[in-house]
Write a protein that holds these residues in place. Sequence first.
Motif, PDB file in Angstrom:
ATOM      1  N   ARG A  83       0.815  -1.215   0.000  1.00 47.22           N
ATOM      2  CA  ARG A  83       0.000   0.000   0.000  1.00 47.22           C
ATOM      3  C   ARG A  83       0.851   1.269   0.000  1.00 47.22           C
ATOM      4  N   LEU A  84       2.139   1.083  -0.226  1.00 47.22           N
ATOM      5  CA  LEU A  84       3.037   2.228  -0.281  1.00 47.22           C
ATOM      6  C   LEU A  84       2.587   3.202  -1.364  1.00 47.22           C
ATOM      7  N   LYS A  85       2.552   4.492  -1.051  1.00 42.60           N
ATOM      8  CA  LYS A  85       2.115   5.488  -2.029  1.00 42.60           C
ATOM      9  C   LYS A  85       3.272   5.865  -2.949  1.00 42.60           C
ATOM     10  N   VAL A  86       3.003   5.829  -4.245  1.00 46.27           N
ATOM     11  CA  VAL A  86       4.011   6.156  -5.253  1.00 46.27           C
ATOM     12  C   VAL A  86       3.572   7.413  -5.992  1.00 46.27           C
ATOM     13  N   ARG A  87       4.401   8.435  -5.972  1.00 44.92           N
ATOM     14  CA  ARG A  87       4.115   9.685  -6.676  1.00 44.92           C
ATOM     15  C   ARG A  87       4.828   9.643  -8.027  1.00 44.92           C
ATOM     16  N   ASP A  88       4.072   9.571  -9.083  1.00 45.12           N
ATOM     17  CA  ASP A  88       4.622   9.465 -10.441  1.00 45.12           C
ATOM     18  C   ASP A  88       4.812  10.872 -11.020  1.00 45.12           C
ATOM     19  N   LEU A  89       6.052  11.355 -10.950  1.00 44.43           N
ATOM     20  CA  LEU A  89       6.374  12.692 -11.457  1.00 44.43           C
ATOM     21  C   LEU A  89       7.464  12.602 -12.520  1.00 44.43           C
ATOM     22  N   ARG A  90       7.318  11.620 -13.399  1.00 42.33           N
ATOM     23  CA  ARG A  90       8.333  11.391 -14.424  1.00 42.33           C
ATOM     24  C   ARG A  90       8.407  12.509 -15.451  1.00 42.33           C
ATOM     25  N   GLY A  91       7.405  13.368 -15.485  1.00 46.41           N
ATOM     26  CA  GLY A  91       7.429  14.455 -16.453  1.00 46.41           C
ATOM     27  C   GLY A  91       8.305  15.624 -16.027  1.00 46.41           C
ATOM     28  N   LEU A  92       8.831  15.598 -14.806  1.00 45.20           N
ATOM     29  CA  LEU A  92       9.612  16.728 -14.300  1.00 45.20           C
ATOM     30  C   LEU A  92      11.103  16.531 -14.554  1.00 45.20           C
ATOM     31  N   ARG A  93      11.729  17.535 -15.145  1.00 42.09           N
ATOM     32  CA  ARG A  93      13.175  17.507 -15.375  1.00 42.09           C
ATOM     33  C   ARG A  93      13.854  18.794 -14.926  1.00 42.09           C
ATOM     34  N   ASN A  94      13.095  19.844 -14.604  1.00 38.56           N
ATOM     35  CA  ASN A  94      13.683  21.106 -14.163  1.00 38.56           C
ATOM     36  C   ASN A  94      13.970  21.065 -12.671  1.00 38.56           C
ATOM     37  N   ALA A  95      15.119  21.617 -12.290  1.00 41.06           N
ATOM     38  CA  ALA A  95      15.582  21.534 -10.913  1.00 41.06           C
ATOM     39  C   ALA A  95      14.619  22.189  -9.928  1.00 41.06           C
ATOM     40  N   SER A  96      14.078  23.347 -10.283  1.00 42.63           N
ATOM     41  CA  SER A  96      13.198  24.036  -9.340  1.00 42.63           C
ATOM     42  C   SER A  96      11.952  23.214  -9.040  1.00 42.63           C
ATOM     43  N   ALA A  97      11.394  22.594 -10.075  1.00 44.05           N
ATOM     44  CA  ALA A  97      10.203  21.762  -9.868  1.00 44.05           C
ATOM     45  C   ALA A  97      10.554  20.518  -9.056  1.00 44.05           C
TER      46      ALA A  97
END
Length: 402
Positions: A83-97
């Motif tokens: 049930r571990l929550k996985v945050r899929d943010l593969r679209g992010l490549r900029n350092a600030s984000a």
Amino acid sequence: MTAIREELIPSQTSPSETAAEDFLRSFHSAHPEAGSLRERLAEVRRSIAETGTYRHTTAELSYGARVALRDSGWCTSGLPWRRLKVRDLRGLRNASAIAGECFEHLRLATNAGRIQPLITVFAPDTPEASGPRIWNEQVVRYAGYSLADGGVLGDARYQGFTATAQSLGWKPPAQRGPFDHLPLVVETEHEGVTLAAVPRDVVQEVPLEHPDHRWFGELGLRWHSVPLISNMQLLIGGIRYPAAPFNTWFVGTEIGTRGLADDHAYGLTRQVAERLGMDTSTERSLWRDRAIVEINRAVLHSFDAARVTITDHHSEALHRLEWLRSGRRPGGSAPAFTVSKAAARRARTGSDDRPAPEARVTGRREPAAAERDASPEERNRPRYDVLARMSRRCLGTDLPQE
């Protein structure tokens, strides 16, 4: 060409069909409702042939991340890994984000002290572009300042990292203290190295007190609540995600023994032993052992009093032993968290003996310098010696390799 690209090994930027197929067969075996394995394999083979890589579905990514954590040695007792929550943010490549989402991860994971295990997965390495790297060993780490007399103010493990961060433009507080937060360091292929201050409002810290000795609280000790590990890369089916920060919760000895008592960190053992009235002139009095036990008692007591999730090393030893007896052993191509020697060294020193890249220094929600770690030269330490290693940790003798 940036330092990140120079670290990559070609065979690691293009996943093999074998690794992909092994993973997909495992995923479909665990999730028969996922559809046709034959069709998915054909789709992945076609993608690898045409582009040199393929993209995991959200379900595949979540399964791979959970299995990797389960088998990593960081999956603490009581954690329902399925049930571990996985945050899929593969679209992010900029350092600030990326930095901003690391801070959001920390906020979500803190959960008012009821620590929520999470994994945040950022962009993978591909044949065309490298994914981001995070230099820091954990998102929250304390600075170690070298003093003129040869001593250290703060965490001695991060003297090198602290000095490198300063050389890259980080400004420590005007009034330096033993628990100053280091900046997050994020590296991306197109931006280079960026530093970001960790917002104070996302870091929950527990002031440390002892259940029996009131003077312990006068030492002014504290520790952050969430161990958000950030310099390990996640490998799933031949795809490498170089930035995939994850957290469970602390084992008390990680704070008490490895952080506060260890002479290579805060080195408080002698000070506590003297306050306890122990004879520190001879090792035969076992003053180190007693002091370390009392420091660890203070950590567990304080986290419990603050209602912050934590576990003890004895519970963890039994948990790991049960895991070993279960017969589960990660195979060579199984999902895994790994860290290279270069990444481990950089997390402590801020350098891997290469010229340091220029850095941008940003404010509150901006990136931290990323990590250039890449090649998985070694997996986590073998887990068959887990009990012996945990015993060494309790005694403060299991020191990190440099």
